[in-house]
Design a protein around this motif. Structure first.
Motif, PDB file in Angstrom:
ATOM      1  N   ASP A 284      42.370  77.091  66.935  1.00 53.71           N
ATOM      2  CA  ASP A 284      40.952  77.267  66.579  1.00 53.71           C
ATOM      3  C   ASP A 284      40.090  77.586  67.798  1.00 53.71           C
ATOM      4  O   ASP A 284      38.861  77.405  67.764  1.00 53.71           O
ATOM      5  CB  ASP A 284      40.409  76.021  65.872  1.00 53.71           C
ATOM      6  CG  ASP A 284      41.150  75.707  64.582  1.00 53.71           C
ATOM      7  OD1 ASP A 284      41.476  76.669  63.853  1.00 53.71           O
ATOM      8  OD2 ASP A 284      41.411  74.521  64.324  1.00 53.71           O
ATOM      9  N   GLY A 285      40.723  78.037  68.872  1.00 55.95           N
ATOM     10  CA  GLY A 285      39.970  78.396  70.070  1.00 55.95           C
ATOM     11  C   GLY A 285      39.449  79.824  70.008  1.00 55.95           C
ATOM     12  O   GLY A 285      39.693  80.562  69.035  1.00 55.95           O
ATOM     13  N   HIS A 286      38.731  80.213  71.033  1.00 58.27           N
ATOM     14  CA  HIS A 286      38.101  81.537  71.079  1.00 58.27           C
ATOM     15  C   HIS A 286      38.336  82.178  72.442  1.00 58.27           C
ATOM     16  O   HIS A 286      38.481  81.481  73.457  1.00 58.27           O
ATOM     17  CB  HIS A 286      36.595  81.432  70.850  1.00 58.27           C
ATOM     18  CG  HIS A 286      36.217  80.696  69.607  1.00 58.27           C
ATOM     19  ND1 HIS A 286      36.040  81.306  68.390  1.00 58.27           N
ATOM     20  CD2 HIS A 286      36.003  79.362  69.389  1.00 58.27           C
ATOM     21  CE1 HIS A 286      35.722  80.408  67.478  1.00 58.27           C
ATOM     22  NE2 HIS A 286      35.691  79.209  68.060  1.00 58.27           N
ATOM     23  N   VAL A 287      38.326  83.507  72.463  1.00 56.59           N
ATOM     24  CA  VAL A 287      38.331  84.280  73.703  1.00 56.59           C
ATOM     25  C   VAL A 287      37.058  85.109  73.731  1.00 56.59           C
ATOM     26  O   VAL A 287      36.759  85.839  72.770  1.00 56.59           O
ATOM     27  CB  VAL A 287      39.565  85.197  73.804  1.00 56.59           C
ATOM     28  CG1 VAL A 287      39.437  86.127  75.012  1.00 56.59           C
ATOM     29  CG2 VAL A 287      40.835  84.364  73.912  1.00 56.59           C
ATOM     30  N   VAL A 288      36.307  84.975  74.787  1.00 63.01           N
ATOM     31  CA  VAL A 288      35.049  85.713  74.948  1.00 63.01           C
ATOM     32  C   VAL A 288      35.162  86.608  76.174  1.00 63.01           C
ATOM     33  O   VAL A 288      35.532  86.147  77.263  1.00 63.01           O
ATOM     34  CB  VAL A 288      33.846  84.753  75.112  1.00 63.01           C
ATOM     35  CG1 VAL A 288      32.574  85.546  75.436  1.00 63.01           C
ATOM     36  CG2 VAL A 288      33.648  83.919  73.861  1.00 63.01           C
ATOM     37  N   MET A 350      37.132  84.773  79.088  1.00 62.08           N
ATOM     38  CA  MET A 350      36.964  83.321  79.082  1.00 62.08           C
ATOM     39  C   MET A 350      37.594  82.722  77.834  1.00 62.08           C
ATOM     40  O   MET A 350      37.347  83.186  76.721  1.00 62.08           O
ATOM     41  CB  MET A 350      35.471  82.970  79.161  1.00 62.08           C
ATOM     42  CG  MET A 350      34.828  83.448  80.462  1.00 62.08           C
ATOM     43  SD  MET A 350      33.030  83.236  80.519  1.00 62.08           S
ATOM     44  CE  MET A 350      32.490  84.547  79.425  1.00 62.08           C
ATOM     45  N   GLN A 351      38.374  81.695  78.038  1.00 62.07           N
ATOM     46  CA  GLN A 351      39.080  81.023  76.947  1.00 62.07           C
ATOM     47  C   GLN A 351      38.347  79.724  76.622  1.00 62.07           C
ATOM     48  O   GLN A 351      38.109  78.891  77.497  1.00 62.07           O
ATOM     49  CB  GLN A 351      40.520  80.736  77.371  1.00 62.07           C
ATOM     50  CG  GLN A 351      41.446  80.329  76.243  1.00 62.07           C
ATOM     51  CD  GLN A 351      42.873  80.140  76.738  1.00 62.07           C
ATOM     52  OE1 GLN A 351      43.126  80.020  77.935  1.00 62.07           O
ATOM     53  NE2 GLN A 351      43.817  80.107  75.810  1.00 62.07           N
ATOM     54  N   LEU A 352      37.970  79.549  75.350  1.00 58.12           N
ATOM     55  CA  LEU A 352      37.240  78.363  74.902  1.00 58.12           C
ATOM     56  C   LEU A 352      38.099  77.573  73.920  1.00 58.12           C
ATOM     57  O   LEU A 352      38.820  78.166  73.101  1.00 58.12           O
ATOM     58  CB  LEU A 352      35.932  78.751  74.201  1.00 58.12           C
ATOM     59  CG  LEU A 352      35.009  79.757  74.875  1.00 58.12           C
ATOM     60  CD1 LEU A 352      33.779  79.983  74.005  1.00 58.12           C
ATOM     61  CD2 LEU A 352      34.606  79.295  76.253  1.00 58.12           C
ATOM     62  N   LYS A 358      35.036  75.611  78.099  1.00 59.84           N
ATOM     63  CA  LYS A 358      35.809  76.659  78.777  1.00 59.84           C
ATOM     64  C   LYS A 358      37.044  76.031  79.409  1.00 59.84           C
ATOM     65  O   LYS A 358      36.936  75.125  80.228  1.00 59.84           O
ATOM     66  CB  LYS A 358      34.958  77.356  79.836  1.00 59.84           C
ATOM     67  CG  LYS A 358      35.673  78.500  80.542  1.00 59.84           C
ATOM     68  CD  LYS A 358      34.709  79.336  81.381  1.00 59.84           C
ATOM     69  CE  LYS A 358      34.130  78.544  82.527  1.00 59.84           C
ATOM     70  NZ  LYS A 358      35.166  78.114  83.503  1.00 59.84           N
ATOM     71  N   ILE A 359      38.213  76.529  79.035  1.00 61.62           N
ATOM     72  CA  ILE A 359      39.455  75.957  79.561  1.00 61.62           C
ATOM     73  C   ILE A 359      40.184  76.930  80.481  1.00 61.62           C
ATOM     74  O   ILE A 359      41.251  76.606  81.012  1.00 61.62           O
ATOM     75  CB  ILE A 359      40.392  75.517  78.410  1.00 61.62           C
ATOM     76  CG1 ILE A 359      40.715  76.701  77.494  1.00 61.62           C
ATOM     77  CG2 ILE A 359      39.754  74.394  77.611  1.00 61.62           C
ATOM     78  CD1 ILE A 359      41.714  76.353  76.390  1.00 61.62           C
ATOM     79  N   GLY A 360      39.619  78.102  80.686  1.00 60.71           N
ATOM     80  CA  GLY A 360      40.227  79.067  81.596  1.00 60.71           C
ATOM     81  C   GLY A 360      39.436  80.357  81.612  1.00 60.71           C
ATOM     82  O   GLY A 360      38.706  80.663  80.660  1.00 60.71           O
ATOM     83  N   HIS A 361      39.563  81.108  82.707  1.00 60.70           N
ATOM     84  CA  HIS A 361      38.890  82.410  82.775  1.00 60.70           C
ATOM     85  C   HIS A 361      39.575  83.289  83.823  1.00 60.70           C
ATOM     86  O   HIS A 361      40.208  82.783  84.754  1.00 60.70           O
ATOM     87  CB  HIS A 361      37.398  82.262  83.087  1.00 60.70           C
ATOM     88  CG  HIS A 361      37.105  81.745  84.458  1.00 60.70           C
ATOM     89  ND1 HIS A 361      36.926  80.399  84.725  1.00 60.70           N
ATOM     90  CD2 HIS A 361      36.965  82.376  85.644  1.00 60.70           C
ATOM     91  CE1 HIS A 361      36.684  80.229  86.000  1.00 60.70           C
ATOM     92  NE2 HIS A 361      36.701  81.412  86.593  1.00 60.70           N
TER      93      HIS A 361
END
Length: 750
Positions: A284-288, A350-352, A358-361
């Motif tokens: 259920d995460g997102h990539v922005v 950016m990984q949410l 934010k868990i990574g970018h």
């Protein structure tokens, strides 16, 4: 081993060298090198903890007094001919000390704007705290005048347009520069000022008809010294630039990045895209994705374009025009992410997680092609169920994933609790000829907030990456409020029936609790304005002191390099840190990051003041046809000379002069922020609801003069003293005048 100076030696040196007070300056002065710097740092921290020093950015100074040798800037002479100066080394949070310049017979004549090095003596006079003796003049800053030229027998005179300037200037025929009667002109002081007669000026530029609506922003641009034309070399360099290709870049052209801006935006420097994260470790995460125009590829360090951009610091925005930081060939073309056109960019992925953390970018240097250039209203209408021909095809694949990522970021924002002020933004609508047709407040849409949250996230990622790579950069710094300002806010809150806890480390969530408690009440605007007034002003710095308002530890501006030089510095730092090319941060830039930070913080404030003055003039022009009408408003400020009122209808600020407040003398209480009648005890304070009559509107200065009718629906009492003058006030004035005369006689004898 180098001898480490004791605390007294360090304090004496800082007092004697106020302009060289960084840790590096102190170490250099005492020959401290290597590991010995650790001991110096420890001593400075102890002095700071003991209250002997306060730290401002990277320098140390005594917070309670001015150094004995100080840099001063001369002010205009007062009505008695006395010369006062502004202390440029003052960093205290209280009232700025008043410095009287005591010239010797042999001293050169000093004019307004001159900077001098002076030796100060502490005094206990009623109207000043220090007396200054000239050591030497550092340099001059010729007085610039903007006004209307009036033709006379032997040249003419200039009538200033500034609200705070009432002195007229004479212009000899030889200095007229062909100016015509009634023209708006820019002039500068010609020769030293004389104690007799009006000062002399020479005209340096003719600016046209001052009554033209289109002259309003032009007046502010010239008044504040904002460069509004590009040198030939800068234009030539911009015109030589060509579109960049894929070489050395990641191909992002198939990614449906879109820009979302105001409907009248002239440039597009940021684009975004989001999708569900397919990483099984992030359900259920997102990539922005946020892509920003690669301005650094076109504006190289040390070039004519770079020097001009740094000089301007930022673009300045007015209701009828923009003064850009970069020529239109770049700002409106090569560096603008136009729909369907390949453009060079710096992008961050950016990984949410599902809660918006934010868990990574990862950063890349790429080439993109915008899928659409949309504006806020049509995006909002689309997600609300009314898409148009442009947004319809993008709704499911682009807009809905963006909104899903935004909703996650809202959850993270609620957990972080940045300061949540409710201050509507004013929008002035102009007709083709520049006249004001309406004044409205901008509607705040979720589409606006979506872009804001994505940009904040990208700025955080840029700061974190550069910190991790140990790269120099410019941080966007917002320090927490000073204790004195918090005490003032606490008093306002308590008077309104609210509580702001004391004795704890202040966090933005405490202020948000106060704002929410007042939301929807009669005190809503009062608490919002008072909270805003308690805040410090944000600035740029090579050192990271965090961003209090956003509740962030690491923050840098990355998302607007077309209009902010700070963002260009961050782009170059990212290029250098990743080894993407030779157009990164140069050694010379790194060496002068301190000076750059100070300079662009100053240009930002300059633009803000110019934009505010322009808005004031447009509002005064808009309201000039309604002189005599009554308006509702709220007291927004108190000064010795009167009360400021923010009008409900337009948000315009007007002044109620203290001389018009009934027939009694009003005492000014600076700490309480009130005016109190000496006869009736009637009190006027910040936040009170008032009804006023518009007595005067002066478009050329932007001034609004108001007449107070009611306070909290109560009529103003008349008092007992003769109109605006009390016997006590006359006695005090007489005593002050007598004291000042005695001091002047004593100085002449010395």
């Amino acid at each position: 081993m180098t001898r480490i100076p004791d605390k007294a030696e360090i304090l004496d040196w800082i007092s004697a060298n106020p302009t060289q007070s960084t840790k590096r300056d102190i170490a250099k002065a005492f020959g401290i090198k290597g590991a010995d710097r650790i001991d110096l740092k420890r001593i400075l921290k102890e002095l700071e903890a003991e209250g002997h020093l306060e730290r401002r950015k990277r320098s140390y100074s005594d917070p309670d007094r001015l150094p004995p040798v100080s840099v001063l800037q001369i002010k205009a002479p007062d009505v008695d001919g006395d010369l006062f100066a502004r202390p440029l080394e003052w960093h205290g949070e209280g009232i700025e000390p008043v410095v009287l310049v005591v010239p010797r017979a042999s001293d050169p004549a000093l004019g307004e704007g001159d900077r001098i090095l002076a030796r100060l003596t502490v005094v206990t006079e009623s109207d000043h705290n220090y007396e200054a003796r000239l050591i030497r003049r550092i340099g001059t800053n010729p007085k610039r005048i903007l006004g209307v030229f009036r033709k006379g027998a032997e040249g003419g005179r200039i009538v200033p347009i500034e609200k705070a300037q009432s002195t007229e200037w004479t212009v000899p025929e030889a200095n007229r520069f062909g100016a015509k009667d009634g023209e708006l002109v820019e002039a500068e002081q010609a020769g030293p000022k004389s104690r007799m007669g009006l000062p002399r000026a020479r005209i340096v530029a003719r600016l046209g008809d001052p009554s033209s609506p289109r002259a309003v922003s032009l007046i502010a641009i010239h008044q504040h010294g904002i460069p509004d034309d590009f040198p030939d070399a800068v234009i030539a360099e911009a015109d030589e630039k060509k579109p960049l290709g894929l070489s050395g870049r990641k191909d992002l052209r198939d990614m449906p990045l879109i820009t979302i801006d105001p409907a009248d935006a002239r440039d597009h420097d940021d684009a975004c895209y989001a999708h569900a994260d397919d990483d099984p470790k992030n359900p259920d995460g997102h990539v922005v994705w946020v892509a920003i125009a690669d301005v650094a590829a076109y504006v190289r360090p040390g070039s004519a374009l770079d020097n001009e951009a740094r000089k301007r610091g930022n673009s300045s925005y007015f209701p009828d025009r923009v003064v850009p930081m970069l020529p239109d060939r770049l700002s409106g073309d090569l560096c603008s992410l136009h729909e369907g056109v390949p453009r060079a960019c710096l992008a961050v992925r950016m990984q949410l997680d599902k809660d918006g953390k934010k868990i990574g970018h990862t950063f890349v240097r790429g080439l993109m092609r915008s899928a659409a250039s949309l504006h806020y209203t049509e995006v909002q209408e689309a997600v609300d169920g009314a898409p148009n021909d442009r947004t319809g095809p993008l709704l499911e694949p682009v807009l809905e994933p963006l909104c899903a990522a935004y909703r996650a970021l809202v959850r993270a924002r609620e957990d972080r609790q940045p300061l949540d002020l409710d201050l509507p933004e004013r929008k002035i609508e102009l007709a083709e000829d520049g006249t004001v047709t309406s004044v409205n407040f901008r509607e705040r849409l979720d589409a606006h907030r979506l872009i804001e949250e994505f940009m904040v996230l990208a700025n955080v990622a840029a700061a974190e990456t550069l910190i991790a790579k140990r790269s120099p950069l410019l941080f966007r710094v917002h320090e927490e409020p000073a204790p004195e300002k918090l005490d003032a806010l606490r008093e306002v809150a308590q008077a309104a029936g609210y509580n702001l806890a004391k004795g704890q480390v202040l966090q933005t969530r405490h202020l948000n609790q106060l704002l929410r408690a007042a939301e929807g009440s009669d005190n809503d605007e009062l608490i919002n304005i008072s909270t805003l007034r308690s805040m410090t002003q944000a600035y740029y710095s090579p050192e990271n002191f965090g961003h209090f308002g956003l509740a962030l530890q690491h923050y840098a501006h990355f998302t607007s390099p077309i209009r902010r030089y700070a963002d260009l510095i961050v782009h170059r730092a990212l290029i250098s840190a990743h080894g993407w090319g030779k157009d990164g941060l140069s050694p010379e830039e790194i060496e002068r990051l301190d000076q750059t930070a100070t300079h662009i913080s100053d240009t930002e404030r300059r633009s803000m003041m110019a934009e505010r003055d322009t808005t004031d003039r447009y509002l005064a022009a808009f309201l000039s046809e309604r002189v005599g009408n009554e308006f509702g408003g709220r007291i927004s400020g108190i000064a010795k000379f009167g009360a400021f009122v923010k009008l409900d209808e337009t948000g315009a600020d007007g002044l109620i002069p203290v001389r018009t407040l009934g027939r009694e003398y009003f005492h000014f209480d600076r700490e309480a922020g009130t005016l109190m009648g000496s006869d009736t005890g009637f009190t006027i304070g910040i936040g009170q609801r008032v009804t006023v009559r518009l007595a005067q509107a002066t478009p050329v200065t932007g001034g609004l003069e108001l007449e107070l009718l009611t306070v909290e629906d109560k009529a103003l009492p008349k008092g007992q003293s003769p109109a605006g003058r009390s016997p006590r006030r006359k006695a005090v004035r007489g005593k002050r005048k007598s004291d000042k005369t005695k001091r002047k006689v004593a100085r002449k004898r010395r």
